[in-house]
Write an enzyme that holds these catalytic residues in place. Sequence first.
Site, PDB file in Angstrom:
ATOM      1  N   ALA A   5       0.871  -1.176   0.000  1.00 27.70           N
ATOM      2  CA  ALA A   5       0.000   0.000   0.000  1.00 27.70           C
ATOM      3  C   ALA A   5       0.906   1.223   0.000  1.00 27.70           C
ATOM      4  O   ALA A   5       2.045   1.159   0.491  1.00 27.70           O
ATOM      5  CB  ALA A   5      -0.868  -0.014   1.256  1.00 27.70           C
TER       6      ALA A   5
ATOM      7  N   GLU B 166       4.489  -5.057   7.203  1.00 23.78           N
ATOM      8  CA  GLU B 166       3.687  -4.042   7.909  1.00 23.78           C
ATOM      9  C   GLU B 166       4.138  -3.851   9.358  1.00 23.78           C
ATOM     10  O   GLU B 166       4.022  -2.767   9.919  1.00 23.78           O
ATOM     11  CB  GLU B 166       2.194  -4.437   7.902  1.00 23.78           C
ATOM     12  CG  GLU B 166       1.512  -4.345   6.551  1.00 23.78           C
ATOM     13  CD  GLU B 166       1.594  -5.637   5.738  1.00 23.78           C
ATOM     14  OE1 GLU B 166       2.437  -6.500   6.053  1.00 23.78           O
ATOM     15  OE2 GLU B 166       0.808  -5.762   4.782  1.00 23.78           O
TER      16      GLU B 166
ATOM     17  N   GLU C 139      -0.487  -9.404  -0.512  1.00 20.65           N
ATOM     18  CA  GLU C 139      -1.913  -9.725  -0.307  1.00 20.65           C
ATOM     19  C   GLU C 139      -2.663  -9.761  -1.640  1.00 20.65           C
ATOM     20  O   GLU C 139      -3.572 -10.579  -1.824  1.00 20.65           O
ATOM     21  CB  GLU C 139      -2.539  -8.695   0.644  1.00 20.65           C
ATOM     22  CG  GLU C 139      -1.997  -8.816   2.059  1.00 20.65           C
ATOM     23  CD  GLU C 139      -2.426  -7.656   2.942  1.00 20.65           C
ATOM     24  OE1 GLU C 139      -2.011  -6.508   2.657  1.00 20.65           O
ATOM     25  OE2 GLU C 139      -3.186  -7.878   3.894  1.00 20.65           O
TER      26      GLU C 139
ATOM     27  N   GLY D 156       0.584  -5.040   0.913  1.00 20.85           N
ATOM     28  CA  GLY D 156      -0.611  -5.127   0.062  1.00 20.85           C
ATOM     29  C   GLY D 156      -0.320  -5.812  -1.265  1.00 20.85           C
ATOM     30  O   GLY D 156      -1.223  -6.384  -1.878  1.00 20.85           O
TER      31      GLY D 156
END
Length: 261
Positions: A66, A134, A114, A111
Site C-alpha cells: 500500500a 507491515e 496480499e 498489500g
Amino acid sequence: MIYQTIILEINNKNALITINRPDKLNALNAIVMSELRDCLMELKKNENVSVIILTGSGQKAFVAGADISELSNLDMISAKEFSEKGQGIFNLIENFNKPVIAAVNGFALGGGCELALACHMRLASENAKFGQPEINLGLIPGYGGTQRLTRLINSGRSLELILTGDLIDAAEAYRLGIVNKVFPIEELMNKTYQLAFNIASKGQYAIRQAIKAVNMSNEVSRREGLNFETSLFSLCCGTDDFKEGTSAFLAKRKPVFKNKY
Ligand code: COA
C-alpha cells in the site's frame, strides 16, 4: 475505459492488467485501487476475456505494498474504511468469475503480497521477493493477508513472516507453497500466457464452477463443501460443454467448447 495508473491489454481471450507506477514500485494508492476495481468490473462483463493476468510495471516490483504516504494519514476511523475497501477489491479478485493469475515480477510486499494471495494462482520470476513487512510500520496486514497467508501456508509460517516482516525469495515462496512455479524473469510472461491460453481453451462454465467450489473450501465445513461440489458438478452435467467434452473424448477428437449455457 482509459486508466491513469494501470494498463489494460486484451488479446486472444486474455486480459493483462499492469499496475503502472514504476517510480513508486507500483505501490497501491487510492487511484490504483479504484481503477483496479473498475477494470475488473469491466472485464467481468467482457465475453471476449476468459483469463486475467495481473502484473507490475518494470522488472523491479510487482507491487511494493500500500502507498505508505497515504497510509501514514490513517486514523482509527479511516483505517476501518481503508481496510474494508481494500478487502472488498481483493475479495472481488478471489471470487472473480474468471481465473486471475498473478505474474509476480519483483517485490510483492504488504498489500502487494496480499494482492498476489487474492489471485487464483501465482507464477513468479526468480528475482521476486515476498513479505508482509507491515510490522515495521507498527501495523498488521489489512487487505486479507492474515487470513489468506495463514490458510495457504499454516499459522506458524504465516506468523513468522508477519511478526518479523522478513522478506523471502521466490525459491522459498515456492517451497512454502505461496507460488505455483518460478521462472527466469525473461520467461515469466511467456510462461504465464501459456498457462492462461491453456485455461482459456477449456469450457469456461466448468472453470467458473471449479473456482467457486475450491473457494468454498475456505468458507464452510467439509460436509457442506462436498454438498456444494455435488450441486456444481450436477450443473456442469447440464451444459453443452459437457456433451461436447464427453462426445469428443469418445470420438477421439479434441473438444471445441462453445461456452454457451
Ligand atoms: N509506498 C510508497 N512508496 C513506496 C513504497 C510504498 N509501499 N515502496 C516503495 N516506494 C517508493 C520509495 O519511496 C521510492 O520513492 P522515491 O524515489 O520518490 O523516494 C521508490 O518507491 C523506490 O523505492 P526505494 O525504497 O528507493 O527502492 P529500494 O530498491 O531501495 O527498496 C523496497 C525497495 C521495496 C525494499 C523499499 O522500497 C521498501 O521497503 N518499500 C516499502 C515496503 C513496505 O513496507 N510495504 C508494505 C506497506 S504496507
